[in-house]
Scaffold this motif. Structure first.
Motif, PDB file in Angstrom:
ATOM      1  N   GLU A 193      -3.523   4.093  -0.692  1.00 49.62           N
ATOM      2  CA  GLU A 193      -3.194   2.682  -0.511  1.00 49.62           C
ATOM      3  C   GLU A 193      -2.013   2.558   0.436  1.00 49.62           C
ATOM      4  N   MET A 194      -2.210   1.820   1.527  1.00 52.03           N
ATOM      5  CA  MET A 194      -1.109   1.474   2.411  1.00 52.03           C
ATOM      6  C   MET A 194      -0.460   0.211   1.856  1.00 52.03           C
ATOM      7  N   LYS A 195       0.782   0.335   1.395  1.00 56.01           N
ATOM      8  CA  LYS A 195       1.439  -0.763   0.711  1.00 56.01           C
ATOM      9  C   LYS A 195       2.689  -1.205   1.476  1.00 56.01           C
ATOM     10  N   LYS A 196       3.022  -2.457   1.265  1.00 53.14           N
ATOM     11  CA  LYS A 196       4.191  -3.044   1.910  1.00 53.14           C
ATOM     12  C   LYS A 196       5.195  -3.463   0.852  1.00 53.14           C
ATOM     13  N   HIS A 197       6.435  -3.036   1.053  1.00 55.25           N
ATOM     14  CA  HIS A 197       7.507  -3.397   0.122  1.00 55.25           C
ATOM     15  C   HIS A 197       7.808  -4.884   0.211  1.00 55.25           C
ATOM     16  N   VAL A 203       2.565  -5.409  -1.813  1.00 57.99           N
ATOM     17  CA  VAL A 203       1.243  -5.830  -1.370  1.00 57.99           C
ATOM     18  C   VAL A 203       0.470  -4.632  -0.850  1.00 57.99           C
ATOM     19  N   VAL A 204      -0.802  -4.546  -1.222  1.00 59.81           N
ATOM     20  CA  VAL A 204      -1.694  -3.525  -0.671  1.00 59.81           C
ATOM     21  C   VAL A 204      -2.252  -4.053   0.644  1.00 59.81           C
ATOM     22  N   VAL A 205      -1.901  -3.400   1.738  1.00 66.60           N
ATOM     23  CA  VAL A 205      -2.356  -3.828   3.062  1.00 66.60           C
ATOM     24  C   VAL A 205      -3.774  -3.335   3.329  1.00 66.60           C
TER      25      VAL A 205
END
Length: 1684
Positions: free
Chosen positions: A113-117, A124-126
């Motif tokens: 999962e590429m996630k954003k802080h 958020v899961v990008v």
């Protein structure tokens, strides 16, 4: 569902003919005798899933901190975050640990999962990526290396705005599965060969940044497409009544069907559908059948499906079809079946929503797809043997799915006779008329669909049969290679004809009624395409044989045969994997005695199906009602290999499955052999046939350690029908030679000879060992197929030549005769026990039909034992000289054994026994011997595949001349010690020494010394040929060389060609180079932009130095074999050997020209050990073994690779500890903090004395405040490196240099080494001809490219040493300067790799001068200052509208390098209307950059006191933003500048466009300064993040890189400040801050906007005022006019 054959799944099982064959395992003996790991594929073991996340590109999110989260089986791990870029760089390593079965592991899926802080809400899961471990396991070496995975939209019901981007980018990964059997540590000789040309090619050769070439996906011709899957669950049928529910999972989708309560026939009519990408690396569908029992849901069956296997180069499709289910704990237990259907359709929409939906269906009408038929399943047992029970009554039954047959009962009896050991098996024979087991079953009529399966099985059996014929032909005519080639071409022609006839008969495009499914159509097209292309491959093989020269015929035939075997395996795999639809349940035969089940035999039911007669050129025959031998396996057997030694019975009988309405037709087809008296009662047409059975047993080889003692007496028992026979007891040896014929006379078998001729029966084997005190020990069991010879062929099928007109008179018929040769040729038969091969027996068997009169003449039932197998099949013996050098025992860890007394080593091979002298005093864990040499003459077969192994035993000498064997070692590949190009002449020493009449010591003389030199004319011809160098014997050629008219015959012209390519302007001062320069320059071997030919290189081996085949695995001087004291058998794991020592010996097997030696006393004791070796250099070598040698050991630890993390968070803090000779050397103070790839650069100088301190152990520890933990260790044998002829003490550099970073660091110069080698081999010293050297008659030229100022004779000598394998008298390679990559292991995780360590070792003699060591201290990163001047921007899309609605932006640029918190910003270019901006603003960034690693080094504080070190690419990040006062600033565009791999910018803005892939790149750390225009990646609609991002803007930059000294001498200020101040940019008057300049705001903002309105208003006002004034004064004026 993993069990042993015949108890293993259909997808792993081939047809019955192949499954019954016992000669399928054709690997060399050394591999066959190894424990079969495949047998324990269902056993739990340790696995490591190793993942490296390198970087991501084009993720679609430019702002915020991004990180990757990895989830697998409730375990999660995350990378560090990377800020404000679409291309985050991670380079982090993770390890997941599992202890489970392989099947359980391969069900798992990895979620990335590429996630954003996010600050105030949930992260958020990008985007995300899913990878099945099954896809990883199917790759080469069970892993992906630097592959790109396509990131997809997250599986969410309500995607957030931050995640709603169009492009999701790619993620670069390494994924590898490490198991206990994937990287087995083996110290024996390895048969594989490695390409020495690819040794220097490191893992970074390929262009891994090319996404399209390195995309992570399964191999398929179909382009990636979005597909919607529909999976329907209709109904089921189960044995037990319960509430049933189906749970399904297609990661990440999962769900359940409705519950069908209290029924055996649940109906669901439930369909699920979802969208997914195909092909994909996540495509496993798991179906679990749940039943409600005891107030809880229990999984009663499971089914796993791979979408790739049902696609057939199209889109996946399956069914509608029934899938048959078995109990996961007891795979022999049938649970039920479920009717399912899977279909798919391609979608037009680019981004479909990943949502799982379901709906209710209407029930399926099965009659649309198939018709049911009533079948009669009938099994007729005739006789049984090898039944492991003590009971006296047996029961036999059969069942298929929920249907079962009647039970047959009978009496068991024990074979009569006197046996060496107790007989624990029984047999039975049924009497006529024979009664059968029968039952009815209703099954779908899929006979038309099975047509292609039967054709493929027929092709497989035919190719197997023809290859067997060719093997027999080679044995019968061993030296007639041209005749063998003709035979092989004829076989290829017959295979071609058979395949073409099948294609012409439309065996693949048959009509299926009533309706074909999509799966049927795709499968038919797939198989038809394969078999249309197959004849082309066979034609190419025939052409290879036709065009081959006679001298290359033998290897070409071997290649053709191996290719045919590969094609057979390919077709078998195709037949097994292609049948997933319309399969029948398995047919099970059950045997029980005394109320206890003895075993079951699981069979593929369709193979016994009776087919209707059809008008085909090849009438397809199945196994229906053919007499077979059915092996029964114990119900507790969980092995997955066909020959595991768990056989409990072998029953001969007939089996058929017939449509009930076609039974009369079936009876008519078998009326020649059988008559049905009444239902379930049979009478053979021929009541019985008389046979005589010959079993030829020549020899055996036994794995040591499987018995209570290492060397014991052994014998073989053969059981067939109701008789049993044994060989005599072979005296204590692990290679018994019986040379025995066991004859079973007066064998009366039911039925005619035709029943047995088509299906050879199986003979049961038991291998037993016996001792005087202990009872007999069971070694293992096996079976061998007997060749059946008719009475009319018994005389014409012998081994005599059929005549000279072999190919002129019916060659096909002559080839078929080879099938029935009598006696049959010998073959190795494996003897197994508990899943491992314990022994092998060289034997064969035959059944010869005899007349009744002949059988009545000899009524003796007992088998006869005779010595001497027939000469036709007996191996032809030749004499060989066996020389043994007893080096000694190493790693001896049996302290109780060592104190008991002296010991010696006894070597046995065939009829030869050699013994070492008594042992010397023990030095630590090493033991040497007083007499270390022995030799003798041994008789071996001329066929090397019949050679016995070499057995070495450790014999303890105790008091009163008593001996006891402690352990044994088996050296299986004895052919590897054959001296192929050498012949010795043996002379009895009695002829030479009259004083010793009883001595028969063998003296060996060399025959090669008598060879004559070739003529000058021949030498001239060889001179003109290109190829390997030859000896120079012509004086005329030498004269030409002296005059310089001819160059060297052998020179590295490729290396010489580098001279013209060197660019002196790019060459740097060598004083700037270190050893690391050479190391990193060798890693990038083929990357032109990184490899510099004016830098020196070394060799980087991808594994250990002792695993390199070109150096003989460093065992040319002695091989190391483990001494085994016993074997511990485990229930669910391979047996474990009790290894207590390593025995080092050297063997030489040399052909002998003498005849059989005289033996006047006829005692067979004519071969005795020799007192001394024959050659002087061998005597010197033996003396060196006895002496203690003191060494200086230098260990250079370079770096670690993918070290397994031991800390809970983050990587390990690694340091190295060494153990040698009882001393410990620790480097704890210099640990590398928080690195999975730590760079050590450490040198350790140790002292050792051989042979006592021969093992060096290097351990990598994890530094911790409380207790350090071991990560892994590696062990190096220093004695092998010191003794080997390949000179592994100090590696040879590529070039000779007196000084510099490539200086010669050996104590002996190249010329001295070469002269010493010439003296040892007694060849003339080297001779120099200017720039050419002659050694051993071979000429060599200079290969120096860089160091051309060094002495020519040293350069030429080094050229010879590098090509030493070209010299006829030497012919081997020397170890070059290298770095080896060693795997690390832990004792608690055996054979599971924990990481790698790169190092090399140098050895020097301690009492002489030792040169200075190499300094490999890591070069600290240098400080650089990067000055980036932002000059202009153009083409930037505006982000705001002013109050008057006009597009504009307040543009500014920010930049950062190491830390995003230390960003720098330009001033703001206010009110840019055209997207242009001018700054002329300087940003200054400091960085620590390592040129060798091409990474910048960042040190940060983490936690309270811990400091971590990060390494990232040297990238400058620039972003363009729009300044807003009230709202948040808006992102406009960005640019990433990789300073070491930078695209060349454009000269002007008009030419600036997105960089193409092939545009030139530069390294700015060398170029220093560059300026130009760079394209920006911008967002044309900043307020609409869903829009796709394009490259529109352009930026003009000037970039300068300064080192520390240049930055100090030429400082530069930030922005436009001094020193080196920059001029203010020209900006339009409209560019200002309106809040701080009200007058300018009015002048430039308000006044231009309202000017025309003001003017018009003034004009209108003036006009109005004028009119008002005019009209207001008009009355007064009018009144003022006088009236006339």
């Amino acid at each position: 569902m993993v069990t042993c054959w015949p108890c293993f799944p259909l997808k792993f099982r081939s047809d019955l003919d192949n499954a019954y064959r016992r000669d399928l395992i054709t690997t060399p003996f050394g591999q066959r005798m190894s424990y079969m790991d495949d047998c324990f594929a269902g056993a739990p073991q340790d696995f490591l899933v190793c993942i490296t996340i390198h970087k991501a590109i084009e993720v679609g999110v430019s702002t915020g901190d991004l990180y990757v989260r990895i989830s697998m089986e409730k375990m999660t791990k995350s990378t560090r975050s990377y800020p404000n870029t679409e291309n985050p760089f991670f380079n982090e390593y993770f390890v997941f640990e599992f202890h489970c079965t392989l099947a359980e592991l391969l069900r798992l899926t990895i979620l990335f999962e590429m996630k954003k802080h996010m600050t105030y809400k949930k992260n958020v899961v990008v985007s995300e990526l899913m990878v099945d471990l099954h896809s990883v396991w199917n790759q080469v070496n069970h892993g992906y290396f630097k592959k790109w995975g396509r990131l997809e939209a997250p599986i969410e019901d309500n995607p957030t705005q931050e995640a709603a981007v169009t492009t999701y980018g790619y993620l670069q990964l390494d994924i590898a599965i490490v198991s206990q059997h994937s990287a087995v540590v083996n110290s024996g000789l390895r048969p594989e060969k490695q390409d020495t040309q690819t040794m220097n090619k490191y893992a970074v050769d390929h262009d891994f940044d090319d996404v399209e070439k390195n995309l992570m996906t399964n191999a398929t011709s179909m382009a990636p497409s979005n597909i919607r899957y529909f999976i329907a669950f209709y109904r089921g049928y189960f044995i037990r009544q319960s509430s049933y529910m189906i749970q399904y999972r297609f990661y990440p989708f999962k769900g359940k069907t409705p519950v069908a309560k209290s029924t055996t026939t649940p109906v669901w009519n439930h369909e699920i559908y979802f969208a997914w990408m195909y092909p994909s690396v996540a495509q496993r569908l798991l179906i679990l059948i749940l039943a409600h029992e005891n107030l809880q849901w229990k999984c009663v069956a499971e089914f796993e499906l791979s979408l790739e296997e049902i696609a057939f180069k199209g889109i996946p499709s399956l069914g509608p079809t029934y899938i048959h289910l078995y109990d996961p704990i007891n795979p022999m237990m049938y649970v039920g079946r479920v009717l399912i259907e899977l279909r798919s359709e391609m979608l037009v929409e680019a981004q479909p929503s990943h949502v799982l939906s379901s709906k209710t269906l209407v029930g399926l009408d099965e009659s649309r797809y198939w018709h049911d038929e009533v079948y009669l399943v009938e099994f007729l047992p005739l006789m049984g043997q090898h039944i492991q029970t003590s009971e006296n009554e047996y029961k036999i039954s059969a069942w298929l799915a929920e249907h079962s047959s009647n039970v047959l009962k009978g009496q068991l009896r024990t074979p009569s006779g006197r046996f060496i050991s107790a007989l624990h098996s029984k047999s039975f024979r049924r009497q006529t008329p024979f009664r059968s087991c029968m039952f009815r079953v209703r099954l779908p009529d899929n006979r038309a669909k099975y047509e292609s399966d039967f054709f493929m099985l027929g092709v497989i059996n035919f190719m197997h049969s023809e290859l067997d014929i060719f093997k027999i032909f080679q044995i019968k005519y061993p030296l007639q290679e041209e005749e063998q080639a003709k035979c092989l071409r004829a076989i290829l022609g017959k295979i071609l004809t058979r395949i073409k006839e099948g294609l012409d008969a439309h065996r693949f495009d048959h009509e299926v009624k009533p309706q074909r499914t999509t799966w049927d159509i795709n499968r038919q097209l797939y198989l038809l395409d394969y078999f249309v292309k197959l004849p082309q491959k066979l034609h190419q093989l025939r052409q290879r044989l036709r065009s081959c020269y006679l001298e290359h015929l033998a290897p070409t035939m071997a290649d053709v045969v191996s290719e045919l075997q590969r094609l057979v395996a390919e077709i078998s795999a195709l037949c097994n994997m292609a049948r997933l639809q319309d399969e029948w349940p398995e047919l099970v035969l059950s045997l029980s005695a005394g109320g206890k089940e003895l075993g079951r035999c699981r069979l593929n039911a369709k193979l016994f199906l009776h087919l209707q007669q059809q008008d085909l050129p090849q009438q397809q025959e199945t196994l229906s009602w053919r007499l077979r031998s059915f092996p029964f396996k114990a119900s507790t057997c969980t092995h997955t290999c066909p020959n595991c030694g768990c056989t409990t019975a072998i029953i001969s009988g007939c089996l058929s499955i017939v449509v009930e309405r076609e039974r009369k037709e079936f009876l008519a087809t078998i009326k020649s052999d059988w008559t049905s008296v009444e239902p379930m009662l049979w009478q053979p047409t021929t009541e019985q046939t008389h046979f005589i059975c010959h079993v030829y047993v020549h020899q055996a080889k036994i794995r040591p350690g499987g018995e209570k003692k290492s060397v014991v007496d052994s014998h073989l028992r053969i059981m067939f029908a109701e008789q049993a026979g044994e060989t005599y007891r072979a005296p204590g040896t692990l290679t018994p030679i019986w040379n025995t014929v066991i004859t079973f006379k007066s064998l009366s078998l039911p039925g005619s000879v035709n029943l047995y001729a088509k299906n050879p029966p199986l003979l049961s084997l038991e291998f037993l060992t016996s001792e005087k005190i202990i009872s007999d020990d069971f070694v293992g069991m096996g079976c061998v197929a007997a060749s059946v010879i008719r009475e009319d062929r018994a005389t014409g099928s012998n081994w005599e030549d059929t005549g000279s007109h072999w190919w002129s008179t019916n060659p096909d018929k002559n080839l078929q005769k080879l099938k029935h040769l009598t006696p049959p040729p010998l073959k190795w038969v494996p003897i197994s026990r508990k899943g491992s091969v314990q022994a092998e027996v060289l034997m064969s068997a035959e059944l010869i039909e005899i007349s009744q009169e002949a059988s009545m003449q000899d009524v003796r039932k007992e088998p006869q034992l005779a010595t001497g197998i027939p000469a036709a099949i007996k191996p032809n013996m030749q004499n060989f000289i066996l020389e043994v050098f007893f080096v000694g025992l190493r790693n001896y860890n049996k302290s109780s054994m060592s104190s008991a007394g002296k010991r010696k080593i006894r070597v046995m091979m065939g009829d030869l026994v050699l013994t070492s002298g008594p042992s010397m005093a023990r030095v630590r864990n090493t033991i040497n011997f007083l007499v270390a040499y022995a030799s003798g003459v041994v008789s071996l077969p001329d066929q090397q595949e019949y050679w016995p192994p070499i057995i070495a035993t450790d014999v303890l000498l105790s008091g009163f001349n008593s001996e006891s064997t402690l352990g044994a070692a088996l050296i299986p590949n004895s052919t590897s010690f054959l001296q192929r190009d050498k012949t010795l002449r043996c002379v009895s020493s009695a002829r030479r020494q009259t004083s010793s009449a009883t001595s028969t010591t063998v003296t060996v003389t060399d025959v090669d010394e008598e060879k004559e030199e070739e003529t000058e004319d021949e030498a001239e011809l060889e001179w003109e040929e290109e190829g390997p160098p030859a000896r120079i014997t012509s004086w005329w050629r030498r004269l030409l060389l002296i005059m310089g008219l001819r160059t060297a015959d052998y020179a590295n012209r490729k290396a010489l060609g580098h001279e013209s390519n060197l660019n002196e302007s790019e060459s740097m001062d060598e004083r700037e180079y270190t050893w690391w320069t050479k190391f990193y320059n060798s890693m990038y071997w083929s990357a032109a932009e990184m490899n510099h030919e004016h830098k020196h290189q070394l060799v980087i081996y991808p594994n250990e130095l002792e695993k390199q085949s070109q150096f003989g695995y460093l065992q040319d001087w002695a091989i190391a074999v483990p001494l085994v004291h016993g074997v511990k058998f485990k229930k669910q794991a391979p047996p474990r050997e009790d290894v207590y020592a390593t025995l080092k010996m050297q063997f030489k097997l040399t052909p002998c020209q003498c005849s059989v030696l005289e033996d006047p006393e006829a005692g067979g004791d004519m071969i005795r050990p020799m007192a001394n070796p024959l050659k002087q250099r061998d005597q010197a070598a033996l003396r060196a073994l006895q002496e203690t040698m003191k060494l200086i050991v230098r260990v250079y630890i370079v770096q670690g690779i993918q070290i397994r993390p031991r800390d809970l968070k983050g990587d390990s803090d690694c340091y190295v500890k060494l153990y040698l000779g009882g001393k410990t050397y620790s480097d704890r103070a210099n640990y590398s903090p928080n690195h999975s790839n730590p760079v050590f650069g450490r040198l350790f100088e140790l002292e050792a004395s051989l042979p006592g301190d021969h093992m060096l152990q290097i351990v990598v520890h994890d530094h911790d405040k409380i207790k350090d933990e071991i990560i892994g260790h590696t062990i190096i044998d220093l004695e092998d490196r010191w003794r080997t002829r390949h000179r592994a003490t100090v590696g040879l550099p590529n070039e000779y240099s007196k000084s510099g970073y490539n200086h010669w660091h050996d104590k002996i110069l190249p010329s001295e080494i070469l002269l010493d080698l010439c003296k040892k081999k007694e060849i003339p010293p080297p001779y120099y001809y200017g720039n050419v050297i002659e050694v051993d008659g071979i000429l060599f030229g200079d290969e120096t490219v860089i160091s051309k100022d060094e002495p020519m004779y040293e350069r030429l000598s080094l050229a010879v040493l590098k090509n030493l394998d070209k010299l006829p008298s030497l012919g081997y390679k020397l170890v070059p300067e290298h770095v080896e990559t060693r795997s690390l292991y832990r004792d608690d995780y055996p054979n599971v790799e924990q990481g790698k360590l790169q190092l090399w070792i140098e050895l020097f003699e301690a009492n002489i001068y030792v040169p200075n060591a190499i300094d490999i201290t890591p070069v600290p990163p240098a400080y650089f200052e990067v000055r980036v001047v932002v000059k202009k921007l153009t083409g930037i899309q505006a982000g705001d509208r002013n109050i008057f609605g006009k597009l504009m932006s307040d543009i500014y640029v920010i930049g950062w390098c190491e830390d995003e918190d230390k960003e720098q910003s330009t001033d703001i270019h206010y009110r840019s209307f055209a997207g242009d901006a001018a700054f002329n603003w300087r940003m200054v960034f400091g960085m620590k950059y390592s040129p060798n690693e091409d990474l910048m080094v960042i040190r940060r504080k983490e936690g309270l006191r811990e400091e971590i070190e990060l390494k990232r690419p040297p990238i400058i990040y620039l972003q363009v933003w729009d300044n807003d006062v009230i709202t948040q600033d808006e992102y406009l565009a960005s640019l990433e500048l990789n300073l070491s791999n930078l695209h060349v910018p454009y000269r002007n803005a008009q030419a600036c466009k997105p960089f193409p892939k092939k545009r030139k790149r530069i390294n700015l750390f060398k170029r220093k300064v560059i300026s130009g225009w760079f394209p920006l990646e911008g967002n044309p609609y900043p307020a609409q993040p869903k829009r796709e991002k394009v490259k529109t803007g352009k930026i003009q930059l000037q970039i300068e890189v300064c080192n520390d000294m240049e930055a100090t001498t030429r400082p530069a200020g930030l922005g436009q400040d001094p020193p080196m101040a920059l001029e203010a940019p020209y900006r339009p008057d409209t560019s200002f801050n309106p809040l701080t300049n009200p007058w300018k705001s009015f002048k430039h903002i308000l006044w231009p906007a309202i000017r025309k309105y003001v003017l018009w208003s003034a004009l209108v006002l003036a006009v109005v005022l004028g009119l008002v004034v005019t009209f207001s004064s008009l009355p007064a004026k009018l009144m003022g006019i006088p009236l006339k």
